[in-house]
Scaffold this motif. Structure first.
Motif, PDB file in Angstrom:
ATOM      1  N   SER A 219       0.823  -1.208   0.000  1.00 52.03           N
ATOM      2  CA  SER A 219       0.000   0.000   0.000  1.00 52.03           C
ATOM      3  C   SER A 219       0.861   1.264   0.000  1.00 52.03           C
ATOM      4  N   LYS A 220       0.499   2.221  -0.853  1.00 48.21           N
ATOM      5  CA  LYS A 220       1.205   3.497  -0.883  1.00 48.21           C
ATOM      6  C   LYS A 220       0.940   4.319   0.372  1.00 48.21           C
ATOM      7  N   ASP A 221      -0.146   4.019   1.067  1.00 52.19           N
ATOM      8  CA  ASP A 221      -0.419   4.730   2.317  1.00 52.19           C
ATOM      9  C   ASP A 221       0.664   4.476   3.353  1.00 52.19           C
ATOM     10  N   LEU A 222       1.247   3.300   3.318  1.00 52.53           N
ATOM     11  CA  LEU A 222       2.325   2.991   4.267  1.00 52.53           C
ATOM     12  C   LEU A 222       3.543   3.864   4.003  1.00 52.53           C
ATOM     13  N   TYR A 223       3.853   4.073   2.718  1.00 53.05           N
ATOM     14  CA  TYR A 223       4.983   4.944   2.398  1.00 53.05           C
ATOM     15  C   TYR A 223       4.687   6.395   2.800  1.00 53.05           C
ATOM     16  N   GLU A 224       3.459   6.828   2.580  1.00 52.65           N
ATOM     17  CA  GLU A 224       3.101   8.190   2.958  1.00 52.65           C
ATOM     18  C   GLU A 224       3.157   8.378   4.466  1.00 52.65           C
ATOM     19  N   ALA A 225       2.690   7.375   5.212  1.00 52.54           N
ATOM     20  CA  ALA A 225       2.754   7.470   6.672  1.00 52.54           C
ATOM     21  C   ALA A 225       4.192   7.479   7.154  1.00 52.54           C
ATOM     22  N   ALA A 226       5.044   6.650   6.547  1.00 54.40           N
ATOM     23  CA  ALA A 226       6.455   6.633   6.943  1.00 54.40           C
ATOM     24  C   ALA A 226       7.134   7.945   6.595  1.00 54.40           C
ATOM     25  N   SER A 227       6.760   8.536   5.448  1.00 52.98           N
ATOM     26  CA  SER A 227       7.341   9.822   5.057  1.00 52.98           C
ATOM     27  C   SER A 227       6.916  10.935   6.008  1.00 52.98           C
ATOM     28  N   MET A 228       5.666  10.903   6.449  1.00 50.61           N
ATOM     29  CA  MET A 228       5.202  11.904   7.397  1.00 50.61           C
ATOM     30  C   MET A 228       5.902  11.771   8.749  1.00 50.61           C
ATOM     31  N   ASP A 229       6.332  10.554   9.084  1.00 52.05           N
ATOM     32  CA  ASP A 229       7.071  10.350  10.330  1.00 52.05           C
ATOM     33  C   ASP A 229       8.544  10.691  10.200  1.00 52.05           C
ATOM     34  N   GLY A 230       8.947  11.149   9.012  1.00 53.84           N
ATOM     35  CA  GLY A 230      10.326  11.572   8.822  1.00 53.84           C
ATOM     36  C   GLY A 230      11.248  10.498   8.281  1.00 53.84           C
ATOM     37  N   ALA A 231      10.714   9.381   7.819  1.00 53.92           N
ATOM     38  CA  ALA A 231      11.547   8.299   7.288  1.00 53.92           C
ATOM     39  C   ALA A 231      12.001   8.628   5.873  1.00 53.92           C
ATOM     40  N   GLY A 232      13.291   8.436   5.619  1.00 58.22           N
ATOM     41  CA  GLY A 232      13.822   8.650   4.283  1.00 58.22           C
ATOM     42  C   GLY A 232      13.640   7.421   3.413  1.00 58.22           C
ATOM     43  N   ARG A 233      14.291   7.468   2.233  1.00 55.64           N
ATOM     44  CA  ARG A 233      14.146   6.359   1.300  1.00 55.64           C
ATOM     45  C   ARG A 233      14.675   5.051   1.879  1.00 55.64           C
ATOM     46  N   VAL A 234      15.826   5.110   2.526  1.00 57.81           N
ATOM     47  CA  VAL A 234      16.430   3.892   3.087  1.00 57.81           C
ATOM     48  C   VAL A 234      15.563   3.338   4.212  1.00 57.81           C
ATOM     49  N   ARG A 235      15.058   4.241   5.072  1.00 56.82           N
ATOM     50  CA  ARG A 235      14.204   3.805   6.172  1.00 56.82           C
ATOM     51  C   ARG A 235      12.899   3.221   5.653  1.00 56.82           C
ATOM     52  N   GLN A 236      12.316   3.820   4.631  1.00 56.05           N
ATOM     53  CA  GLN A 236      11.090   3.276   4.043  1.00 56.05           C
ATOM     54  C   GLN A 236      11.342   1.903   3.432  1.00 56.05           C
ATOM     55  N   PHE A 237      12.503   1.740   2.835  1.00 50.19           N
ATOM     56  CA  PHE A 237      12.834   0.452   2.233  1.00 50.19           C
ATOM     57  C   PHE A 237      12.906  -0.646   3.292  1.00 50.19           C
ATOM     58  N   SER A 238      13.533  -0.338   4.428  1.00 46.81           N
ATOM     59  CA  SER A 238      13.724  -1.365   5.455  1.00 46.81           C
ATOM     60  C   SER A 238      12.474  -1.618   6.288  1.00 46.81           C
ATOM     61  N   THR A 239      11.628  -0.608   6.466  1.00 44.69           N
ATOM     62  CA  THR A 239      10.468  -0.761   7.347  1.00 44.69           C
ATOM     63  C   THR A 239       9.161  -1.019   6.609  1.00 44.69           C
ATOM     64  N   VAL A 240       9.109  -0.687   5.325  1.00 48.32           N
ATOM     65  CA  VAL A 240       7.865  -0.868   4.565  1.00 48.32           C
ATOM     66  C   VAL A 240       8.048  -1.889   3.437  1.00 48.32           C
ATOM     67  N   THR A 241       9.062  -1.686   2.611  1.00 45.22           N
ATOM     68  CA  THR A 241       9.219  -2.539   1.435  1.00 45.22           C
ATOM     69  C   THR A 241       9.597  -3.967   1.809  1.00 45.22           C
ATOM     70  N   VAL A 242      10.632  -4.105   2.610  1.00 41.86           N
ATOM     71  CA  VAL A 242      11.115  -5.452   2.949  1.00 41.86           C
ATOM     72  C   VAL A 242      10.044  -6.284   3.650  1.00 41.86           C
ATOM     73  N   PRO A 243       9.352  -5.763   4.681  1.00 40.98           N
ATOM     74  CA  PRO A 243       8.260  -6.575   5.260  1.00 40.98           C
ATOM     75  C   PRO A 243       7.109  -6.813   4.296  1.00 40.98           C
ATOM     76  N   GLY A 244       6.852  -5.856   3.404  1.00 43.06           N
ATOM     77  CA  GLY A 244       5.724  -5.999   2.490  1.00 43.06           C
ATOM     78  C   GLY A 244       5.905  -7.093   1.454  1.00 43.06           C
ATOM     79  N   VAL A 245       7.154  -7.436   1.146  1.00 43.12           N
ATOM     80  CA  VAL A 245       7.422  -8.474   0.136  1.00 43.12           C
ATOM     81  C   VAL A 245       8.042  -9.705   0.784  1.00 43.12           C
ATOM     82  N   ARG A 246       7.803  -9.908   2.067  1.00 43.19           N
ATOM     83  CA  ARG A 246       8.428 -11.034   2.771  1.00 43.19           C
ATOM     84  C   ARG A 246       8.015 -12.377   2.163  1.00 43.19           C
ATOM     85  N   THR A 247       6.751 -12.506   1.775  1.00 38.16           N
ATOM     86  CA  THR A 247       6.302 -13.768   1.187  1.00 38.16           C
ATOM     87  C   THR A 247       7.025 -14.051  -0.120  1.00 38.16           C
ATOM     88  N   THR A 248       7.193 -13.029  -0.939  1.00 39.14           N
ATOM     89  CA  THR A 248       7.920 -13.202  -2.195  1.00 39.14           C
ATOM     90  C   THR A 248       9.383 -13.514  -1.940  1.00 39.14           C
TER      91      THR A 248
END
Length: 326
Positions: A219-248
């Motif tokens: 969900s793009k909402d997760l990236y927007e929420a992480a961005s509002m909390d001050g997370a950069g690209r690297v932080r978004q990758f580790s906290t949103v992207t990696v868990p989001g594709v864990r099954t893959t």
């Protein structure tokens, strides 16, 4: 005066009153036909899947069963139509396999390959998929470019890599005095890592497409929420992207492990059959050498069964570890 029909007493146990249509108010279910009992309520689905099931039995299940039978018998090749005895020898072929130093070396080689290839494949595929998912221009071109090596014949790609990694190849020419001696594919310490890099590059396009499909479900909402909390690209990758594709990621790890354990073409072509001195021999390549070149299919079958068991245990371990981390 018309007769008055007495009212039916209400159920006192909370259940629905029975009606003529059925015990629960719904029309009674019709009995299953013989075809439905044999193939389920939707036989057409089973019939459509039947050709692939036959393919699996003929190409995978039957050879494994035959290999298991051969592994406990004294089996050898004979002329067509000639009936010969194949006496039962128990676990003698397994004893030869488990005590053979060449087998130990082959499994050590494939362990080195998997330790390098699987993490490299997962990391590169995920990073490239994220980059392609965000790219606006040239996205289709790069997707095709990454996928082309996967569908290209291995013989053609091996020719390119021999040109690159040969003693007088492009890579050594660029490195100059830093080039390894002996060169990459004839160096006992670098042969298998070089093959691991080649296989990771060759199969990268397939795994990139798997990750691209998985990223569409994050969900793009997760990236927007992480961005509002001050997370950069690297932080978004580790906290949103990696868990989001864990099954893959679990699927990629399993597929890369199975593919690596069945390595044959690359060491056979790149290093001339497992050289130098067996430093790049894989278990499947050793099976070919034992069964075809040396005429010992019973020993080769025992090695194949050992490999199947080891790969199965390794896949189960990978799934258990990834499940415990989720």
């Amino acid at each position: 005066m018309s007769a008055v029909t007495p009212a039916r007493p209400a159920a006192t146990d909370g259940s629905r009153p029975k009606t003529a249509s059925g015990s629960d108010g719904h029309p009674p279910r019709k009995g299953l036909t013989g075809l439905q009992r044999a193939f389920g309520r939707h036989p057409i689905g089973t019939l459509l899947a039947l050709p692939y099931a036959v393919f699996l039995v003929a190409v995978f299940a039957y050879p494994v069963v035959l290999a298991a039978w051969m592994s406990v018998h004294d089996w050898f090749f004979s002329a067509p139509g000639v009936e010969v005895d194949h006496p039962y020898v128990g676990f003698e072929n397994y004893r030869q396999v488990l005590t053979d130093p060449a087998v130990h070396q082959a499994f050590l080689n494939i362990a080195v390959f998997l330790v390098i290839n699987v993490p490299l494949t997962v990391a590169l595929a995920l990073v490239l998929a994220v980059a392609l998912n965000r790219a606006a221009r040239g996205r289709t071109f790069f997707r095709v470019a990454f996928y082309v090596p996967y569908v290209t014949a291995s013989v053609a790609l091996v020719g390119v890599w021999l040109f690159l990694l040969g003693g007088d190849g492009v890579v050594n020419s660029l490195l100059g005095p830093l080039a390894p001696q002996p060169s990459w594919l004839v160096n006992s310490s670098l042969a298998m890592p070089s093959i691991a890099g080649f296989v990771a590059w060759k199969q990268l396009g397939f795994f990139v497409l798997l990750y691209l499909a998985a990223l569409q479900n994050v969900s793009k909402d997760l990236y927007e929420a992480a961005s509002m909390d001050g997370a950069g690209r690297v932080r978004q990758f580790s906290t949103v992207t990696v868990p989001g594709v864990r099954t893959t990621t679990a699927l990629v790890v399993v597929l890369a492990t199975i593919t690596g354990a069945n390595l044959f073409t690359e060491p056979y072509l790149l290093t001339g059959g497992g050289g130098p001195d067996g430093a790049s021999t894989s278990p499947v390549l050793l099976m070919y050498q034992l069964g075809i070149e040396q005429g010992n299919p019973d020993t080769a079958s025992a090695l194949g069964i050992v490999l199947v068991v080891c790969v199965g245990l390794l896949v189960l371990l990978n799934r258990r570890l990834l499940r415990s981390e989720s």
